[in-house]
Design a protein around this motif. Structure first.
Motif, PDB file in Angstrom:
ATOM      1  N   TYR A  75     -39.577 -33.121  86.709  1.00  0.00           N
ATOM      2  CA  TYR A  75     -38.528 -32.126  86.813  1.00  0.00           C
ATOM      3  C   TYR A  75     -38.697 -31.026  85.766  1.00  0.00           C
ATOM      4  O   TYR A  75     -38.513 -29.845  86.044  1.00  0.00           O
ATOM      5  N   ILE A  76     -39.045 -31.440  84.545  1.00  0.00           N
ATOM      6  CA  ILE A  76     -39.211 -30.464  83.454  1.00  0.00           C
ATOM      7  C   ILE A  76     -40.206 -29.376  83.860  1.00  0.00           C
ATOM      8  O   ILE A  76     -39.961 -28.186  83.661  1.00  0.00           O
ATOM      9  N   LYS A  77     -41.298 -29.800  84.450  1.00  0.00           N
ATOM     10  CA  LYS A  77     -42.361 -28.883  84.883  1.00  0.00           C
ATOM     11  C   LYS A  77     -41.846 -27.713  85.715  1.00  0.00           C
ATOM     12  O   LYS A  77     -42.298 -26.587  85.556  1.00  0.00           O
ATOM     13  N   VAL A  78     -40.958 -28.013  86.643  1.00  0.00           N
ATOM     14  CA  VAL A  78     -40.519 -26.992  87.598  1.00  0.00           C
ATOM     15  C   VAL A  78     -39.111 -26.479  87.303  1.00  0.00           C
ATOM     16  O   VAL A  78     -38.536 -25.715  88.074  1.00  0.00           O
ATOM     17  N   SER A  79     -38.566 -26.899  86.159  1.00  0.00           N
ATOM     18  CA  SER A  79     -37.145 -26.622  85.909  1.00  0.00           C
ATOM     19  C   SER A  79     -36.886 -25.161  85.555  1.00  0.00           C
ATOM     20  O   SER A  79     -35.756 -24.697  85.622  1.00  0.00           O
ATOM     21  N   GLY A  80     -37.929 -24.459  85.123  1.00  0.00           N
ATOM     22  CA  GLY A  80     -37.713 -23.099  84.651  1.00  0.00           C
ATOM     23  C   GLY A  80     -37.404 -23.055  83.161  1.00  0.00           C
ATOM     24  O   GLY A  80     -37.241 -21.983  82.583  1.00  0.00           O
ATOM     25  N   GLY A  81     -37.284 -24.228  82.548  1.00  0.00           N
ATOM     26  CA  GLY A  81     -37.035 -24.268  81.105  1.00  0.00           C
ATOM     27  C   GLY A  81     -35.558 -24.385  80.776  1.00  0.00           C
ATOM     28  O   GLY A  81     -34.692 -24.098  81.596  1.00  0.00           O
ATOM     29  N   ILE A  82     -35.289 -24.816  79.558  1.00  0.00           N
ATOM     30  CA  ILE A  82     -33.920 -25.132  79.125  1.00  0.00           C
ATOM     31  C   ILE A  82     -32.968 -23.947  79.282  1.00  0.00           C
ATOM     32  O   ILE A  82     -31.807 -24.115  79.641  1.00  0.00           O
ATOM     33  N   PHE A  83     -33.463 -22.717  79.042  1.00  0.00           N
ATOM     34  CA  PHE A  83     -32.558 -21.566  79.065  1.00  0.00           C
ATOM     35  C   PHE A  83     -32.056 -21.288  80.481  1.00  0.00           C
ATOM     36  O   PHE A  83     -30.915 -20.894  80.674  1.00  0.00           O
TER      37      PHE A  83
ATOM     38  N   LEU B  59     -37.572 -31.246  69.521  1.00  0.00           N
ATOM     39  CA  LEU B  59     -37.181 -32.304  68.596  1.00  0.00           C
ATOM     40  C   LEU B  59     -36.972 -33.629  69.303  1.00  0.00           C
ATOM     41  O   LEU B  59     -36.925 -34.683  68.676  1.00  0.00           O
ATOM     42  N   VAL B  60     -36.827 -33.578  70.601  1.00  0.00           N
ATOM     43  CA  VAL B  60     -36.514 -34.783  71.369  1.00  0.00           C
ATOM     44  C   VAL B  60     -37.775 -35.443  71.900  1.00  0.00           C
ATOM     45  O   VAL B  60     -37.978 -36.643  71.739  1.00  0.00           O
ATOM     46  N   ASP B  61     -38.650 -34.645  72.528  1.00  0.00           N
ATOM     47  CA  ASP B  61     -39.820 -35.226  73.185  1.00  0.00           C
ATOM     48  C   ASP B  61     -40.914 -34.161  73.288  1.00  0.00           C
ATOM     49  O   ASP B  61     -40.669 -33.082  73.827  1.00  0.00           O
ATOM     50  N   PRO B  62     -42.118 -34.460  72.793  1.00  0.00           N
ATOM     51  CA  PRO B  62     -43.209 -33.469  72.826  1.00  0.00           C
ATOM     52  C   PRO B  62     -43.565 -33.024  74.231  1.00  0.00           C
ATOM     53  O   PRO B  62     -44.212 -31.983  74.402  1.00  0.00           O
ATOM     54  N   VAL B  63     -43.117 -33.767  75.226  1.00  0.00           N
ATOM     55  CA  VAL B  63     -43.454 -33.385  76.592  1.00  0.00           C
ATOM     56  C   VAL B  63     -42.905 -31.994  76.906  1.00  0.00           C
ATOM     57  O   VAL B  63     -43.494 -31.254  77.707  1.00  0.00           O
ATOM     58  N   PHE B  64     -41.814 -31.620  76.275  1.00  0.00           N
ATOM     59  CA  PHE B  64     -41.270 -30.278  76.519  1.00  0.00           C
ATOM     60  C   PHE B  64     -42.265 -29.210  76.056  1.00  0.00           C
ATOM     61  O   PHE B  64     -42.470 -28.205  76.733  1.00  0.00           O
ATOM     62  N   ALA B  65     -42.872 -29.437  74.891  1.00  0.00           N
ATOM     63  CA  ALA B  65     -43.845 -28.478  74.372  1.00  0.00           C
ATOM     64  C   ALA B  65     -45.031 -28.348  75.325  1.00  0.00           C
ATOM     65  O   ALA B  65     -45.554 -27.257  75.555  1.00  0.00           O
TER      66      ALA B  65
ATOM     67  N   VAL C 286     -38.574 -26.038  75.401  1.00  0.00           N
ATOM     68  CA  VAL C 286     -37.982 -26.651  74.215  1.00  0.00           C
ATOM     69  C   VAL C 286     -36.874 -27.604  74.674  1.00  0.00           C
ATOM     70  O   VAL C 286     -36.435 -27.554  75.828  1.00  0.00           O
ATOM     71  N   ASP C 287     -36.429 -28.468  73.775  1.00  0.00           N
ATOM     72  CA  ASP C 287     -35.382 -29.433  74.165  1.00  0.00           C
ATOM     73  C   ASP C 287     -34.090 -29.252  73.375  1.00  0.00           C
ATOM     74  O   ASP C 287     -33.088 -29.914  73.643  1.00  0.00           O
ATOM     75  N   THR C 288     -34.134 -28.377  72.400  1.00  0.00           N
ATOM     76  CA  THR C 288     -32.979 -28.131  71.547  1.00  0.00           C
ATOM     77  C   THR C 288     -32.918 -26.623  71.319  1.00  0.00           C
ATOM     78  O   THR C 288     -33.952 -26.024  71.030  1.00  0.00           O
ATOM     79  N   ALA C 289     -31.745 -26.040  71.472  1.00  0.00           N
ATOM     80  CA  ALA C 289     -31.682 -24.587  71.350  1.00  0.00           C
ATOM     81  C   ALA C 289     -30.325 -24.135  70.830  1.00  0.00           C
ATOM     82  O   ALA C 289     -29.304 -24.788  71.060  1.00  0.00           O
TER      83      ALA C 289
END
Lengths: 343, 343, 343, 343
Positions: free
Chosen positions: C164-172, C201-207, C212-215
């Motif tokens: 899901y992260i891959k295609v999510s468009g990112g946290i923002f 800060l949560v999981d390197p998979v976001f990088a 990012v996982d915290t904003a």
């Protein structure tokens, strides 16, 4: 303006607290302190505070013409003779609660106070607690209309030692007298009838001394309101002091007090501090305020905020509660003189 | 698995709520609804929900062999005959509280239920409230050790109309029966003795019908615990439903419920929402859950979560409270049969 | 009044929730549901609800002249073509957020909606949350005067899967778009400029996926107010959704939501429940209300409460935040068209 | 053990508070107090406390070989020369915040302190607040795992007079320096970069002096955590001081402080007290504790709890925030020396 000269009788924990609190006020000079067991330690303690006289003999204080007021913090059985003597000597009096465990003796003391025309304040410190004071203000201002239901919760963190239990007069007099005063204070009405239920659930030692450790006392007030106080000698989570007054236009309640507002949220739940440990922590500021007001009233010739009648009435309710528990039936305050003959 | 076929007797507000709640569950089919005053409106209401039969005659439901269970939401005086008849027809029963206002009649109904071997759930919906359920979970899990003090606050936003007051059975039976059940539920113990204080503080109309509008009932439990319930017909700020169990290892309490967590801070103070208005708002989810569990128990042959004995015990406590108030003394549950002869 | 006929496109979790919520309203008939992976399970699910048509082809819904409105719950990349086609067919549209991840495509879809004169509601369900709605009511009523500072906290209990992260468009865009809409909703003002700080800060998979996982995103509003949103993909204690608006005459804030008010006090501290787990629990009632209002607006010819411009503006803020994070500098919304050429 | 001899420089409000707080400790003797405007009033105030020397000349204190430590409470511009002189005279120093408004001057003062080997405590009193201390304890104990997000709210009840605003150094230095220190204290990490947004929303007088009255400052910490502080010169409801640290294993937050727990419920809503009015009420106990610890550390040769480096770092963050606001871009702390040349 000259300072008010104070003598303290009884140098236990509460006597020393009152002393330190009064030393914060510039209008006061503590000139003497007496204690049956006065020794080097008390001498040193007094010197550090500029208290000139340390004595084992309270009479040295009572007969000192320079002393304007005495603070009586000695054991309960000494209160009545000390009040009488102080009144006769024309001294104003601040006396720890209860005045006595025998309403008739209390009345004798009050009569002496009346005749001497001195002031007597009783140490119902909880009336000066920031929370309960605010509840009372709302009630007095009419914010809840006519009071209909008064609820008080009063739990200590742990029971006193057996030595104390023996001579305490029992939970209704020793512990709940504060709550009975609070019920009068918050409602602004007199208690007319009580029904007391007690149980020994914390420690069988209470039963051994004819006492209970857990109690619920139902109240009926003169103005028609009803009330209830629940009381325990042992709340493992700490001191628990709450009150609520419910009326025709609303309700006002005061939650317990905690050392911080910090809240920790983790995988295991949401956690916050235990309550303030016990009365010294919870009522720290209330102790300061009650003595400040005592001094202020003496300085300005105003009546003290909690007087001998307040002390007497709380004792009468406590006695009625004790009798109710023994008789297993509701007891009116008007019955107690009659009933005491039989028990 | 075939669906459970339900007939609803009594199409007042609560009957319709139960119907709608049960329609959310896929395991149920409501086949009929009866009401003394059934008319076009109910017909239309039923059609929109696919309920085939609408009748003025509850017997059409009771004698229908296709119906597995009946939901009794008609007036209290009809509960006992309907339960008896439903039991004789082998139908499971969900009955609103109280079963009756006469413990002897309740016992007759329960006897019939027992003989028929059907299930009977009584509508003590508050046991399914998210807050009280959580309190009970903590108590049951031993988180507070042995329960010592049970406290319940129960206040309605406004009194019912005089027509209702007349036939309500009085505050102890009509309103506090929920609280008496809650006391048993939360403590996990039976009530042994009660002392009830009542006052007319809200509206003199209660006095005209021999009722009170404000009450405090003290309880003694078999396990030695003590308790207290305070109750009012009118809290101007809204419905007030709280509980607390205090024990040897701690205390658990449930605060009231509010429509939002929003807090407004201004120059004049800090302001938040009034509580949820009344029982329909507060117990919305609890109503859903109690019927879901009823259906679930029938489907899986499990005993229902609140049974006839629960109904009977709450009625016995209510009766003892009523007698205590009349006699102005504590009343044991074991006394009520004897006492009723005299009142 | 005839019922509004609805077709649902996308039968995932949220599509089914919307369906069940709309079935509670008597004004609605769901006539069809489509899903790329429709099979026996969906067929059974639809039958239990009386939904006649189950299809893999959304065009069967879009071209059905009997259908008044479509609910678009399919994957984000399908939203724009489906909206265009539905608009061309004259159908009203409820579309899950975001309309798209490309503001230009969103604008094309809105243009089609405008030309067709149909209504488009975007699924910003949080506007219907009991807490946030109440905050907005206070702000709108002027209770806090002019808004000066808007604060939003938004934390998920756990991150989505990598797929899901891959295609999510990112946290923002994926997560904070709700918060950007909330900022506009609560303040009643448009956002002018943003500065976004992000961290992994949560999981390197976001990088690994450029995310990012915290904003923390700072906002500047057109009316001069400033704001800040803090966001995390993982709050171990559960879902955390709070907001506060501070103004010239006061502040209003909404705390998080919890499953019960029960509080347990023991020797180890004072414990209460963790928050409601996630959005389905927290926004359960808000989901019901947003579709009820959608249907109500269609029935009564009123404009829907959250329209395409609301969808577009939130996307523009999200894009500005994403660019700000990449460029490590504040970004004005007026810059985004220019900036996108370069990134 | 001999008492520590203290001289106080600056007899304004905070100087007198520190004096009275230290007089509560038996380990301290205040031997002198100086103030540029010392007169009869101060003389009288000092006499009542047994402070022998009252002077207009701080040098009388700094050169007195009997004085062990000085408490610097004079205006900010005097701090650096006084610290230098006190250090040269071998006196320990307690200095109100900020040390100066110029980091280079602060560094010169610290160098003098270092050379002299004396102790310097900076008056970041909020570190000793019961709430923030508890938050820090939880963070330090690892209860929330690795800190990821730090949030601080800091609002005054009303702005200072224009005379003060002119010389205050601006909101970032004057007011937020406490919050910058709190960010370092709570997170246990250094701030690396800041982005400051400011607005003039309270009073145009701030704009006239190149200042703002409302600000949001985003922070990036060395350990990867991010943070945000929101700040206002005017919260009409009173002083508002809150903090939250969110981490990998949970979050800990501290709510604001209120004078009582009393809650009033009426037909119009549920009301509670406004917050404690301002810093003197809120941090009363924290002021006591910071000086107690200062004295305790001197007595026992332990390092003071908040030292010169803490003072310097908070000033550097404040400067970076000020520059960020001027440049409208994020600023790293490593940039400030370079940037200052240009502004």
């Amino acid at each position: 303006m000259s300072k008010i000269k104070i003598g303290i009788i009884g140098a236990g924990r509460i006597g020393k607290i009152h002393a330190d609190n009064m030393l914060r006020a510039s209008k006061v000079e503590i000139v003497a302190i007496s204690d049956l067991y006065a020794g080097d330690e008390l001498q040193e303690w007094a010197e550090a505070r500029g208290i000139a006289t340390v004595t084992r003999d309270s009479e040295a204080i009572l007969s000192d013409p320079d002393i304007d007021a005495v603070i009586i913090c000695s054991s309960t059985d000494t209160h009545v003779p000390l009040i009488k003597r102080a009144a006769q000597q024309g001294k104003h009096i601040f006396c720890e609660k209860p005045i006595s465990m025998d309403v008739r003796l209390t009345e004798e003391a009050l009569e002496e106070v009346r005749k001497a025309g001195v002031q007597l304040q009783v140490g119902f410190n909880r009336r000066f607690d920031h929370n309960f004071k605010r509840v009372r203000e709302h009630v007095r201002a009419g914010a809840i209309g006519e009071p209909q239901v008064v609820k008080i919760t009063s739990r200590d963190p742990s029971p006193p030692p057996e030595e104390y239990i023996k001579v305490s007069g029992g939970i209704f007099i020793d512990m709940m007298i504060h709550d009975f005063d609070m019920a009068r204070f918050l409602s602004g009405s007199e208690v007319e009838e009580v029904y007391a239920q007690g149980s020994v659930l914390v420690d069988p030692v209470f039963a051994e001394h004819g006492d209970v450790d857990t109690a619920i006392v139902s109240l009926r007030f003169e103005n028609g309101a009803i009330g209830v106080i629940d009381c325990s000698r042992k709340a493992v989570y700490g001191y628990d002091q709450r009150a609520e007054v419910f009326g025709s236009k609303g309700a006002v309640s005061a939650a317990n007090d905690f050392p911080s507002t910090a809240v920790l949220s983790t995988e295991n739940g949401v956690w916050s501090d235990k309550p303030l440990h016990f009365f010294l922590e919870r009522y720290n500021q209330a102790y300061i305020e009650e003595t400040e007001l005592f001094i202020d009233c003496l300085s300005n010739g105003k009546p003290v905020p909690v007087d001998g009648q307040d002390g007497r009435q709380a004792e009468r309710i406590a006695l009625a509660a004790k009798l109710s528990h023994q008789l297993r039936r509701p007891v009116k305050l008007t019955e107690i003189e009659e009933l005491r003959k039989g028990v």
